[in-house]
Design an enzyme around this catalytic site. Sequence first.
Site, short mmCIF file in Angstrom:
data_model
loop_
_atom_site.label_atom_id
_atom_site.label_comp_id
_atom_site.label_asym_id
_atom_site.label_seq_id
_atom_site.Cartn_x
_atom_site.Cartn_y
_atom_site.Cartn_z
N GLY A 96 0.69 -1.25 -0.06
CA GLY A 96 0.06 -0.09 0.08
C GLY A 96 0.83 1.13 0.00
CD GLN B 287 3.72 5.94 2.71
OE1 GLN B 287 2.80 5.44 2.24
NE2 GLN B 287 4.72 5.11 3.30
CB CYS C 257 6.04 2.10 7.18
SG CYS C 257 5.54 3.69 6.49
CG LEU C 258 6.51 1.00 1.23
CD1 LEU C 258 5.96 1.11 -0.33
CD2 LEU C 258 7.53 -0.17 0.82
CG HIS D 264 0.25 1.39 7.63
ND1 HIS D 264 1.28 0.93 8.33
CD2 HIS D 264 0.82 2.21 6.38
CE1 HIS D 264 2.34 1.43 7.90
NE2 HIS D 264 2.13 2.19 6.82
CD GLU D 265 -0.75 2.44 3.05
OE1 GLU D 265 -0.59 3.63 2.97
OE2 GLU D 265 -0.27 1.38 3.08
CG HIS E 140 0.67 6.73 5.78
ND1 HIS E 140 1.66 7.16 6.57
CD2 HIS E 140 1.22 5.26 5.77
CE1 HIS E 140 2.90 6.30 6.50
NE2 HIS E 140 2.40 5.15 5.99
ZN ZN Z 1 3.29 3.33 5.70
#
Ligand code: ZN
Length: 168
Positions: free
Chosen positions: A33, A38, A84-85, A126-127, A130
């Site tokens: 995701g 981000q 997390c990316l 999670h998304e 963000h």
């Molecule tokens: Zn993340």
Amino acid sequence: MHEPCRAVTAFDAALHSLIADMVATMYAAEGVGLAANQVGVGLKIFVFDCPADDGYFHHGVVCNPTVRVPTGRDRVLDDGDEGCLSLPGAFVTCPRPDFAEVTGVDLFGEPVSYSGDGLLARCLQHETDHLDGIVFADRLSKRARKTLLKEAARSSESFPADWPATAG
Ligand code: ZN
């Protein structure tokens, strides 16, 4: 990353090309995701392609999402690992409700809703977090947060930036 994003109001070609870029970035990073902030865009958009407990991948685009999780007796916490990316290569246990439903609109402004369990439930929460200015480290105990940041620092030394992560 701690600032809430703005709602999407224009469902135009610029939005569509941003979403196409986000999808490409998510796949290039091997994430499940990705939220618009981000990639430096402060709009409420996330994309996902993530397996649920049925083993199937579910994918979609959600603008202006609202997430609902079970409450009261139906609320069961899942103790899975989360990454997390934005912190490549680092994973820690993060308890979250084991089911989530997200509603919002798609890239044309039409209503959409996605729900699921397993990693998908985690990803949808999670998304959406963000976009509300919450990173998952905020949801961890002090100790788990320390472990996460230590792991992230270590992996940024040892791995290239595109090291695959099951993260979003
Ligand atoms: Zn993340």
